[in-house]
Design an enzyme around this catalytic site. Structure first.
Site, PDB file in Angstrom:
ATOM      1  CE  LYS A   1       0.746   1.575   4.401  1.00 21.43           C
ATOM      2  NZ  LYS A   1       1.640   2.613   4.697  1.00 21.43           N
TER       3      LYS A   1
ATOM      4  CG  ASP B   1      -0.913  -0.044   8.176  1.00 22.91           C
ATOM      5  OD1 ASP B   1      -1.750   0.819   8.505  1.00 22.91           O
ATOM      6  OD2 ASP B   1       0.275   0.211   7.934  1.00 22.91           O
TER       7      ASP B   1
HETATM    8  P1  ATP Z   1       4.011  -0.310   7.799  1.00 24.55           P
HETATM    9  O1  ATP Z   1       3.942   0.458   6.512  1.00 24.55           O
HETATM   10  O2  ATP Z   1       2.735  -1.078   8.109  1.00 24.55           O
HETATM   11  O3  ATP Z   1       4.541   0.489   8.953  1.00 24.55           O
HETATM   12  P2  ATP Z   1       6.496  -1.417   6.962  1.00 24.55           P
HETATM   13  O4  ATP Z   1       6.391  -1.523   5.468  1.00 24.55           O
HETATM   14  O5  ATP Z   1       7.204  -0.206   7.461  1.00 24.55           O
HETATM   15  O6  ATP Z   1       5.047  -1.495   7.582  1.00 24.55           O
HETATM   16  P3  ATP Z   1       7.136  -4.226   7.203  1.00 24.55           P
HETATM   17  O7  ATP Z   1       7.775  -4.503   5.873  1.00 24.55           O
HETATM   18  O8  ATP Z   1       5.772  -4.717   7.383  1.00 24.55           O
HETATM   19  O9  ATP Z   1       7.230  -2.662   7.558  1.00 24.55           O
HETATM   20  O10 ATP Z   1       8.130  -4.833   8.304  1.00 24.55           O
HETATM   21  C1  ATP Z   1       8.324  -4.311   9.580  1.00 24.55           C
HETATM   22  C2  ATP Z   1       8.979  -5.385  10.455  1.00 24.55           C
HETATM   23  O11 ATP Z   1       8.059  -6.449  10.644  1.00 24.55           O
HETATM   24  C3  ATP Z   1      10.208  -6.001   9.825  1.00 24.55           C
HETATM   25  O12 ATP Z   1      11.348  -5.456  10.403  1.00 24.55           O
HETATM   26  C4  ATP Z   1      10.110  -7.504  10.088  1.00 24.55           C
HETATM   27  O13 ATP Z   1      11.061  -7.953  11.008  1.00 24.55           O
HETATM   28  C5  ATP Z   1       8.725  -7.711  10.681  1.00 24.55           C
HETATM   29  N1  ATP Z   1       7.909  -8.684   9.896  1.00 24.55           N
HETATM   30  C6  ATP Z   1       7.122  -9.643  10.432  1.00 24.55           C
HETATM   31  N2  ATP Z   1       6.498 -10.331   9.467  1.00 24.55           N
HETATM   32  C7  ATP Z   1       6.877  -9.822   8.295  1.00 24.55           C
HETATM   33  C8  ATP Z   1       6.558 -10.127   6.939  1.00 24.55           C
HETATM   34  N3  ATP Z   1       5.717 -11.128   6.604  1.00 24.55           N
HETATM   35  N4  ATP Z   1       7.105  -9.360   5.985  1.00 24.55           N
HETATM   36  C9  ATP Z   1       7.939  -8.340   6.314  1.00 24.55           C
HETATM   37  N5  ATP Z   1       8.293  -8.022   7.574  1.00 24.55           N
HETATM   38  C10 ATP Z   1       7.768  -8.744   8.568  1.00 24.55           C
END
Ligand code: ATP
Length: 288
Positions: free
Chosen positions: A10, A136
């Protein structure tokens, strides 16, 4: 028996932080939409009562810390499912990038297991369960385009925005969402007009969408990380219609309608940023 599910990333077209609540969470108002950059999950039914998870990405935990694992565990407990599942994640969404990759994997797991375990839950029920995993996840259960309030779990679906290219660039830095929120000075925020963005989407007014892109977390991340600012300025200079940081960053995206400009922005970024993607805005939900 297997089920394949797509977990799209997203982007935030608008992100406002209204105030800090008594429970410690921030009250948010966000407009989010899905893009055609997706993880792919393969869910295989296991006769034994076990949840197994794997992914080739070294940045993703392959145990109970994985949000997809947590989604499966929660669903299994809630509905006393006796069978198990093996979850295999093909990770294409950059991790910790502000693109909700983990949340989308969890949401795709809920949608997939609903079929694999024959639970017949409605999408609203799945979204409610998703909220227990992360803020989210509810949005990611629906996908498409939506206005999200509360911690992000109160979803009002919006129509699909006009089609366009989304160029994303993620500098090689990790940004902690908690730190960004801690550094945000609520008294100094210039709040976006979320209604104008919602209106622009309803009217399918591409120019108004570009004009109203706004994220109150952007200034916090921009002042800490000059490379994020540099990417933003670069996209603007090379002719993007609108540019914004997604979530707490560090990914910056550009909206572009013309193919030639998309090529120009994409090629110019490839020179100094390793993770650059050119994808279509999806904006359609998982209801059908
Ligand atoms: P958001 O935009 O919701 O804040 P994000 O894109 O910043 O999310 P994610 O890629 O979802 O962050 O990852 C954040 C942390 O979650 C990572 O550091 C990872 O260790 C953990 N994590 C747990 N499950 C997953 C997964 N399936 N994919 C990616 N990261 C994951």
């Amino acid at each position: 028996m297997k089920v394949f599910v797509k977990a799209p990333a997203k982007i935030n077209l608008s992100l406002d932080v209204l105030y800090k609540r008594d429970d410690g969470y921030h009250e948010l108002e966000m407009v989010m939409t899905t893009i055609d950059l997706a993880d792919r999950l393969e869910l295989t039914l296991l006769e034994e009562s076990e949840i197994r998870i794997s992914s080739q990405s070294r940045y993703v935990p392959d145990d109970e810390r994985n949000l997809a694992f947590q989604a499966a565990k929660l669903l299994k407990q809630k509905f006393q499912v006796e069978k198990g599942v093996e979850i295999s994640i093909e990770k294409n969404i950059p991790v910790a990038a502000g693109l909700a990759g983990g949340s989308s994997d969890a949401a795709a797991t809920l949608r997939g297991l609903n079929k694999l375990w024959g639970l017949s839950l409605s999408i609203e029920e799945l979204a409610e369960i998703g909220a227990e995993i992360g803020s989210d996840v509810s949005f990611c259960v629906y996908g498409g385009t939506a206005l999200a309030k509360g911690r992000g779990e109160k979803i009002k679906l919006l129509p699909t925005p006009p089609s366009c290219w989304v160029i994303l660039a993620k500098p090689p830095i990790g940004v902690s969402t908690t730190e960004v929120y801690n550094k945000l000075n609520l008294n100094e925020i210039s709040h976006p007009n979320t209604n104008l963005m919602v209106q622009a989407i309803k009217e399918k007014n591409y120019q108004a969408i570009c004009n109203n892109l706004n994220n109150v977390l952007e200034n916090v991340t921009l002042s800490e990380y000059p490379e994020v600012k540099q990417i933003k300025e670069h996209m603007e200079k090379f002719g993007a219609d609108g540019v914004l940081m997604s979530g707490s960053g560090p990914t910056v995206f550009a909206l572009i309608q013309h193919d030639s400009r998309k090529e120009r922005v994409y090629n110019s970024l490839k020179g100094f940023c390793r993770q650059v993607f050119a994808v279509r805005l999806l904006g359609t939900n998982h209801l059908s």
